[in-house]
Design an enzyme around this catalytic site. Structure first.
Site, PDB file in Angstrom:
ATOM      1  N   ASP A   1       0.807  -1.223   0.000  1.00 50.52           N
ATOM      2  CA  ASP A   1       0.000   0.000   0.000  1.00 50.52           C
ATOM      3  C   ASP A   1       0.841   1.274   0.000  1.00 50.52           C
ATOM      4  OD1 ASP A   1      -2.278  -1.508  -0.031  1.00 50.52           O
ATOM      5  OD2 ASP A   1      -2.573  -1.468   2.139  1.00 50.52           O
TER       6      ASP A   1
ATOM      7  N   GLN B   1       2.953   0.612  -5.558  1.00 45.17           N
ATOM      8  CA  GLN B   1       1.774   0.720  -6.411  1.00 45.17           C
ATOM      9  C   GLN B   1       2.131   1.087  -7.852  1.00 45.17           C
ATOM     10  OE1 GLN B   1      -1.634   0.204  -5.819  1.00 45.17           O
ATOM     11  NE2 GLN B   1      -0.931  -0.797  -3.931  1.00 45.17           N
TER      12      GLN B   1
ATOM     13  N   GLN C   1       4.743  -6.477 -17.458  1.00 43.29           N
ATOM     14  CA  GLN C   1       5.676  -7.565 -17.172  1.00 43.29           C
ATOM     15  C   GLN C   1       6.501  -7.929 -18.399  1.00 43.29           C
ATOM     16  OE1 GLN C   1       6.246  -9.338 -14.390  1.00 43.29           O
ATOM     17  NE2 GLN C   1       7.239 -11.197 -15.121  1.00 43.29           N
TER      18      GLN C   1
ATOM     19  N   HIS D   1       2.874  -9.942 -10.425  1.00 41.87           N
ATOM     20  CA  HIS D   1       4.007 -10.875 -10.418  1.00 41.87           C
ATOM     21  C   HIS D   1       4.745 -10.815  -9.083  1.00 41.87           C
ATOM     22  CE1 HIS D   1       7.812 -12.797 -11.343  1.00 41.87           C
ATOM     23  NE2 HIS D   1       8.455 -11.651 -11.201  1.00 41.87           N
TER      24      HIS D   1
ATOM     25  N   HIS E   1      18.949  -3.780 -12.914  1.00 41.52           N
ATOM     26  CA  HIS E   1      17.716  -3.315 -12.275  1.00 41.52           C
ATOM     27  C   HIS E   1      17.652  -3.765 -10.819  1.00 41.52           C
ATOM     28  CE1 HIS E   1      16.113  -7.419 -12.992  1.00 41.52           C
ATOM     29  NE2 HIS E   1      15.277  -7.129 -12.030  1.00 41.52           N
TER      30      HIS E   1
END
Length: 757
Positions: free
Chosen positions: A30, A35, A42, A60, A126
């Site tokens: 949350d 979010q 994806q 995912h 990443h």
């Protein structure tokens, strides 16, 4: 303080069903930083090719958190002596939930295609951004107290979570590299991201989820894997091991990965779209600004250095530093695509034009690809020089721009050239605490010997056909000079475009079924494309002879024994000389194809070397056999099989053969030639040598052409016909239909026609 089950929140997931997550994970979900994953595809640009690929990193990540908790809990239940604590399980779940926080727009497109071109000096992955984003998430949302409340030790558990997001490769003999957990819990680092062999819950979820949304088959059963996992000690480290019988299930997992990449992730149109999006982002990298920490504006190319800009949900973007901020909200999501597309700024005009080509499906043109296991820099540079030459020839006024893209596509099992199962450990039923490896030759002889391959692909960015053809020619020249096989099609049945007066250069057909001129790469004219009929004939040969024909470059095929009625057509189709080979029109008009049917396959004229341009020949042959039946002449199957002197005899004509007939009234006399069913009406009209007067009459007394112009009422229509002489199943076979013509003509004749079609 541990949470009770009453505090857990239930998520209804299309892959894993109803899953429960503890309150701390719900608190992380949350947050604005998490979010934002709702809006990051994806599969990146795959959505532009596969309409079902609309799933996002948000679901995912929740799925990975669920599977991470399930695996950790299964190990705890199965082996209590390893002291897996609730804090361990909670940390593993958080790592699974936050492992993809660092993805930018279009997932791997941003960090794998855009960033290497925008900032070649930046080598971070990443996962590095995910760790910084996790730190930013905890700090901005003041989650430290929440973590302590749920039993975490911030001094080591935060490090443990970040280490699981991006674990290091452990090497024997080196000091233990982690601070979050000691060496006795090394197996926990293999749950979310397993750098040793790639068997982890991240892949379990994305294999199942991607296959579900792409409409593909997932052959890996991750639930079965969870049931057969244990922890075993190997050389002082504790590893997650699988039951020995699960080795095939794991190979299926890596094969699923390979299929996903081949059919979707590395799909040539998908990479085309992603290449265009990358080009658009590169054009806009300095024009789009994000408001970062302290109110400073951060460009798209530097966005990963400022987590506030990376996650700013209500920030405003501007097209340059000096212009006023617009009142349009910007997000570091896939909506960057829409922001550029709807912009009226001159600074984004070039980027906008590229994206407009995507939505109007005016994509870059695919020149071709070639398999090359060693695509060195020298090879790529030489290919680029050839393409520059093509561009200069076709577009001499645009020398300042590059209108092509050369990419290297890698297909593997996740560990480049290595078999990942070589790094996996197994245990047996009788010795569950002893780990061992299973050599590939002890698994199956059907497994691949090579686990990686690379392709060089070329795309052309302009739409004019002249420059595209020039690029294709130069690509073929480069392939020849570098010893690469020309970019060719090699699938049976593929079509091809051709122009009159030009020769086809494209390989079409697998070698086992390819025509001789294709095998030896002889250019042919498209308007007489006879390689296709040759391939069809190879299928017919397999049916008639019951074994593969194999590559043929000389006419040296053996004949089946007993011979099939199709031998005449096979002979004609397997003519090595292209100009003498039957065309598809010849096949459609051949008597064997049209035998016994009311309607012809094709009413088109045959080739000029065939004297009967009309498909009515099939009706004539049908009439001839009815006359033969009326004279009590038929073929006796038992006679043909028992009397070797009456086996089918080769004919001097290259396109048909003679089938001996036995006369029931003539005491075994053989009428050679009555069933010599030639491909032309004229040949059938030639009187044949017969053993009695009846044969002479039948072979010379032919009805006029008008007799055959109307279909016989006795002849069935095409297809499976349910009729009065149907078989036990309710449908008659083709031989039953043909035999019925003879039986209806002479009801008193008990001898059925033997048709060895």
């Amino acid at each position: 303080m541990a949470s009770s089950k009453m505090d857990y929140k239930v998520f209804n997931d299309p892959i894993h069903g109803h899953i429960e997550l503890p309150p701390l994970l719900v608190r992380i979900i949350d947050t604005p930083q998490f979010q934002r994953l709702r809006f990051i595809k994806q599969q990146g640009g795959t959505y532009f090719v596969f309409p079902g690929a609309s799933h996002n990193r948000f679901e995912h990540s929740i799925g990975v958190a669920h599977l991470a908790g399930e695996l950790a809990q299964a190990l705890k239940t199965r082996q209590e002596n390893f002291n897996i604590t609730p804090a361990d399980i909670l940390c593993v779940q958080i790592a699974g939930l936050c492992h993809d926080l660092g993805h930018g727009p279009f997932s791997h497109l941003f960090d794998g295609m855009f960033m290497p071109k925008a900032r070649p000096e930046n080598k971070e992955k990443h996962e590095d951004v995910s760790i910084r984003m996790f730190e930013h998430l905890v700090k901005c949302n003041k989650l430290e107290l929440e973590m302590v409340k749920h039993g975490l030790d911030l001094s080591r558990d935060l490090d443990f979570i970040k280490e699981m997001i991006y674990p290091k490769i452990e090497k024997n003999g080196e000091p233990w590299p982690y601070r979050g957990r000691t060496k006795d819990k090394s197996f926990l680092y293999e749950i979310v991201s397993n750098k040793a062999n790639g068997i982890d819950v991240d892949k379990f979820d994305y294999f199942a989820r991607d296959c579900h949304h792409l409409g593909m088959q997932n052959n890996f059963d991750h639930l079965r894997f969870l049931m057969f996992t244990r922890v075993c000690e190997v050389d002082g480290y504790r590893h997650i091991c699988s039951r020995d019988k699960e080795v095939h299930n794991l190979y299926d997992m890596f094969n699923t990965r390979s299929c996903l990449h081949r059919r979707a992730c590395q799909h040539k149109v998908n990479k085309n779209v992603e290449m265009m999006i990358t080009d658009a982002l590169l054009k806009a990298k300095n024009a789009i600004k994000f408001e970062g920490s302290g109110g400073k504006l951060v460009s798209l190319v530097n966005i990963t250095e400022d987590m506030e800009a990376f996650t700013q949900l209500k920030a405003l973007f501007t097209f340059n530093v000096t212009s006023s901020l617009l009142s349009k909200p910007n997000t570091m999501w896939d909506q960057v695509f829409e922001h550029i597309l709807l912009s009226s700024s001159p600074d984004l005009a070039q980027a906008k034009s590229i994206l407009q080509r995507i939505i109007s499906r005016d994509l870059y043109k695919y020149v071709g690809q070639v398999l090359d296991d060693n695509p060195t820099k020298e090879k790529i540079d030489s290919l680029k020089s050839k393409l520059v030459q093509a561009q200069t020839e076709a577009l001499p006024d645009n020398r300042m721009h590059t209108f092509f893209e050369v990419t290297i596509v890698s297909m593997d099992y996740g560990m480049k050239e290595e078999d990942p199962i070589n790094n996996a450990y197994f245990y047996s039923k009788h010795s569950p605490d002893t780990a061992f490896k299973i050599p590939q030759d002890q698994v199956s002889k059907l497994l691949p010997n090579q686990f990686s391959e690379k392709f060089i692909r070329v795309y052309w960015k302009t739409t004019d056909s002249e420059s595209l053809e020039a690029a294709k020619r130069q690509f073929e020249v480069w392939c020849r000079e570098n010893g690469n096989r020309l970019p060719q099609l090699a699938d049976f049945g593929l079509s091809n475009h051709f122009q009159k007066g030009t020769l086809l250069q494209t390989y079409c057909g697998s070698p086992l079924h390819a025509a001789p001129e294709i095998v030896i790469v002889v250019p042919t004219r498209g308007q007489r494309w006879t390689a296709g009929p040759w391939g069809c004939c190879s299928m017919l040969w397999c049916t008639a002879v019951c074994h593969l024909m194999g590559p043929v470059t000389q006419h040296s095929l053996s004949r089946p024994n007993p011979r099939s009625d199709a031998c005449a057509l096979i002979d004609w189709l397997l003519t090595v000389r292209v100009d003498e080979r039957a065309t598809i029109e010849d096949v459609a008009n051949h008597w064997w194809v049209n035998w016994g049917y009311e309607e012809s396959v094709c009413d088109c004229p045959s080739s000029s070397n065939q004297e009967c341009p009309s498909p009515l020949l099939a009706r004539y042959i049908d009439w001839q056999n009815q006359v033969a039946a009326a004279s009590n002449m038929s073929v006796n199957p038992g006679y043909l099989s028992s009397n070797s002197s009456c086996q089918p005899q080769p004919s001097p004509h290259p396109f048909y053969f003679s089938l001996p007939l036995k006369s029931d009234r003539g005491g075994g006399g053989v009428h050679e030639g009555l069933s010599s069913l030639r491909k032309s009406r004229k040949e059938n009209a030639i009187p044949q040598t017969a053993a009695d007067t009846t044969a002479d009459v039948l072979s010379t007394s032919l009805p006029p052409l008008s007799t055959f112009s109307q279909p016989s009422s006795k002849m069935p229509k095409k297809g499976i016909l349910k009729n009065s002489y149907e078989g036990e199943s309710g449908y008659s076979t083709s031989s039953e239909r043909r035999g019925s013509v003879v039986r209806e003509t002479d009801a008193g004749n008990d001898t059925d026609a033997a048709l060895n079609r």
